[in-house]
Design a protein around this motif. Sequence first.
Motif, short mmCIF file in Angstrom:
data_model
loop_
_atom_site.label_atom_id
_atom_site.label_comp_id
_atom_site.label_asym_id
_atom_site.label_seq_id
_atom_site.Cartn_x
_atom_site.Cartn_y
_atom_site.Cartn_z
N GLU A 25 33.72 27.07 70.01
CA GLU A 25 33.66 26.75 71.44
C GLU A 25 33.52 25.25 71.68
O GLU A 25 33.93 24.73 72.73
CB GLU A 25 32.54 27.52 72.13
N TYR A 26 32.95 24.53 70.67
CA TYR A 26 32.80 23.08 70.82
C TYR A 26 34.16 22.41 71.04
O TYR A 26 34.25 21.29 71.54
CB TYR A 26 32.11 22.48 69.59
N ARG A 27 35.25 23.09 70.69
CA ARG A 27 36.57 22.48 70.80
C ARG A 27 37.11 22.50 72.22
O ARG A 27 38.14 21.86 72.52
CB ARG A 27 37.57 23.21 69.89
N GLY A 28 36.48 23.24 73.09
CA GLY A 28 36.95 23.34 74.47
C GLY A 28 36.27 24.53 75.10
O GLY A 28 36.07 25.54 74.42
N TYR A 29 35.90 24.41 76.38
CA TYR A 29 35.17 25.54 76.98
C TYR A 29 35.54 25.71 78.44
O TYR A 29 34.71 26.03 79.28
CB TYR A 29 33.65 25.37 76.76
N ASP A 30 36.82 25.47 78.75
CA ASP A 30 37.28 25.68 80.13
C ASP A 30 37.55 27.16 80.40
O ASP A 30 37.47 27.61 81.54
CB ASP A 30 38.57 24.89 80.38
N SER A 31 37.96 27.89 79.37
CA SER A 31 38.16 29.34 79.51
C SER A 31 38.22 29.93 78.11
O SER A 31 38.33 29.19 77.12
CB SER A 31 39.48 29.65 80.25
N ALA A 32 38.14 31.25 78.05
CA ALA A 32 38.25 31.91 76.75
C ALA A 32 38.99 33.22 76.93
O ALA A 32 38.98 33.81 78.03
CB ALA A 32 36.86 32.17 76.17
N GLY A 33 39.65 33.68 75.88
CA GLY A 33 40.40 34.92 75.99
C GLY A 33 40.67 35.54 74.63
O GLY A 33 40.61 34.87 73.60
N ARG A 45 41.91 40.36 77.41
CA ARG A 45 40.85 40.02 78.38
C ARG A 45 40.73 38.50 78.35
O ARG A 45 40.65 37.91 77.26
CB ARG A 45 39.49 40.61 77.98
N LYS A 46 40.68 37.86 79.51
CA LYS A 46 40.50 36.41 79.53
C LYS A 46 39.77 36.00 80.79
O LYS A 46 39.86 36.67 81.83
CB LYS A 46 41.84 35.69 79.38
N LYS A 47 39.08 34.88 80.69
CA LYS A 47 38.20 34.51 81.80
C LYS A 47 38.00 33.00 81.82
O LYS A 47 37.76 32.37 80.78
CB LYS A 47 36.85 35.21 81.57
N ALA A 48 38.04 32.42 83.01
CA ALA A 48 37.71 30.99 83.15
C ALA A 48 36.22 30.80 82.86
O ALA A 48 35.43 31.71 83.08
CB ALA A 48 38.03 30.53 84.57
N GLY A 49 35.87 29.61 82.38
CA GLY A 49 34.46 29.31 82.10
C GLY A 49 34.15 29.48 80.63
O GLY A 49 35.04 29.70 79.80
N THR A 73 39.74 29.51 72.82
CA THR A 73 38.84 28.83 73.74
C THR A 73 39.55 27.54 74.16
O THR A 73 40.08 26.82 73.32
CB THR A 73 37.44 28.65 73.12
N ARG A 74 39.61 27.29 75.48
CA ARG A 74 40.59 26.34 76.00
C ARG A 74 39.98 25.02 76.49
O ARG A 74 38.90 25.02 77.09
CB ARG A 74 41.32 27.00 77.18
N TRP A 75 40.66 23.94 76.23
CA TRP A 75 40.43 22.66 76.90
C TRP A 75 41.72 22.39 77.66
O TRP A 75 42.77 22.17 77.08
CB TRP A 75 40.16 21.56 75.87
N ALA A 76 41.62 22.46 78.99
CA ALA A 76 42.83 22.52 79.82
C ALA A 76 43.67 21.23 79.74
O ALA A 76 43.14 20.13 79.82
CB ALA A 76 42.43 22.76 81.26
N THR A 77 44.96 21.39 79.57
CA THR A 77 45.89 20.26 79.73
C THR A 77 46.86 20.62 80.86
O THR A 77 46.89 19.94 81.87
CB THR A 77 46.67 19.95 78.43
N ARG A 606 30.39 18.32 80.15
CA ARG A 606 31.56 18.65 80.97
C ARG A 606 32.78 17.79 80.59
O ARG A 606 32.63 16.63 80.18
CB ARG A 606 31.23 18.48 82.46
N ASN A 607 33.93 18.35 80.78
CA ASN A 607 35.23 17.67 80.63
C ASN A 607 35.57 17.23 79.20
O ASN A 607 36.63 16.66 78.99
CB ASN A 607 35.32 16.41 81.50
N LEU A 608 34.71 17.44 78.25
CA LEU A 608 34.96 16.90 76.91
C LEU A 608 35.33 18.01 75.92
O LEU A 608 35.15 19.18 76.19
CB LEU A 608 33.72 16.18 76.39
N ALA A 609 35.84 17.59 74.80
CA ALA A 609 36.07 18.50 73.68
C ALA A 609 35.76 17.72 72.42
O ALA A 609 35.89 16.49 72.40
CB ALA A 609 37.50 18.98 73.65
#
Length: 615
Positions: A25-33, A45-49, A73-77, A606-609
């Motif tokens: 999760e440290y790699r990005g935490y904008d959403s997970a699925g 199943r997927k969810k923002a946050g 686990t996402r870091w949004a681009t 916030r905002n980091l990865a």
Amino acid sequence: MCGIVGYVGSKQALSVVVDGLRRLEYRGYDSAGVAVVSENKLKVRKKAGKLTKLESLLGDDPLPSSTCAIGHTRWATHGIPNDINAHPHLDQDQKFAVIHNGIIENFAQLRAELEATGTNLASDTDTEVVAHLLASEYPKTKSLTKAMQQVVSRLRGAFTLVAISSEEPDLLVGARRNSPLVVGRGIGENFLASDVSAFISHTKSAIELGQDQIVELTSESIKIINFDGSDALFKEYEIDWDISAAEKGGYELFMLKEIAEQPQAVRDTLAGRINEKGILNFSDFQISDETIKEIKKVVFIACGTAFHAGLIGKYAVERWTRLPSEAEIASEFRYRDPILDKESLVVAISQSGETMDTLMAVKHAKEQGAKVLAITNTQGSTLGREADAVLYTRAGPEVAVASTKAFLTQVVAVELLALYLAQVKAVTQTSEIKKVLEDILDMSHAIDVVLDTMPQVKEIAEKYKSAKSILFIGRQAGYPVALEGALKLKELAYMHAEGFAAGELKHGPIALIEAGSPVIVIVPSLEHDPILHEKIISNIQEVKARGASVVALAEAGDEVVSLYADQVIRLPKVPSLLQPLVATVPLQVFAAQLAKVKGHDVDQPRNLAKSVTVE
Ligand code: AGP
């Protein structure tokens, strides 16, 4: 930047994957699925946050049991962090699920082509095109692996992908370009992940995929080919740390654990590199003495915290080798015309070994004939593969997004490198090198001593919780420490902070000072640097005269500073070039404490990865 995990085997695939996501999760935490294949159907199943949101969703709306699953686990681009843009992405018939790390640069064109043929795309992401392209390629060969081969040939940019399909329910297919992908080899089960921490509780046997390779996994087999279908060369290795290193081990936060681990990380980075005669013994260094003797210039390239280690490296190289040296921010260096040739040594520093800006800068340096040495903490990373030689820091896994122990080990590595170059080139007296090495060997104890000042540092931090802005100043090796202190505060406490060379203050920044402005001063050693010490005392007086509240980091026994500073945090007495190893530690604690007091997520700001795999 984005964490990817995939599993195929006899266990409950979903729980293996969710557990892996927790570690990534440290790699990005904008959403997970997650996606599983069950009874020849894909379920997602997927969810923002953060991941906890996905876990609640899985609690409310469980997935069927499965032996094959993927998770992201996402870091949004591309596309805001909402449920729809979360990965995995599916094709229209819901037969192919894809997760992705990177940026597909030609996605707009591919998207337009798909739309022109009547495909409806659900999300704003670049990734979704891959799911639709797989669906259109698959019928031609009835092979997910072959379809992936066709699809990657159409993509440009950075795209590490993992796909599953209801058409081949027991198969996991991955493709790697520019972002990491590691295979975990188990018994009756296999794994794919962005980093080994995702599967280390199941197996320590790993395979590092090379660039432009495709891997096909079943529970019993691992097949790796190049994008063009030819047999691939890859490297198998045993992971030399265990799961406890990637867990909190009783600490409230990963960052606090990693701060406390610094003495050990420094010891590990030194281990076996200095022999009993006090000579540097770099048996793992792959650049010959002849090549070193030809080096005329040393350039450090890195980003963020690693760049601050590079600045210290520049001072160390100048001091001990008398070679010209520079430290450059990788993203700037990459688009400039640096003057390099085969007599230049470019030292790329990166904890993750995956920072795209640094990798691109390395490419740029190599194109000009420079030798490249990587200083990295990550075995099997792209940087290690691309460089001519690697010097590993041995900090162990660093999970908190804010770098702490990795930085200290990078500082140790650049100091050792400078001394090694001096030793091989015979430009510094052996006795001097020996003395510095003795001092370096004492540093883990010195860091232990600083760790005892934590309670005082936390108290001071709380005093400044309402400050609008905090300035950090230092001279020479204290200057990168000031930059690092300010960076830590920005990324964790979300406060305005700036690091300055103390002598620059009067050229402009001093205008920022008003009554009560906090200024943190890294004071050079009175014993080792009396002239610089005198200068910084003047700088303290200048800011005090304008109402600043000064916190000084000064060595034990420096009573002069007590006359001027409002508060003094004591550091052990160490030589100037080693002072960053002790002076940085209180600033890490200071930033973490302010973040805590403000109620921020210290480990995942916030905002980091952690690993920035896009330019
Ligand atoms: C440090 O606290 C940061 N999170 C960041 O500046 C980091 O050091 C930078 O992104 C470089 O990462 P790397 O060492 O993995 O290349």
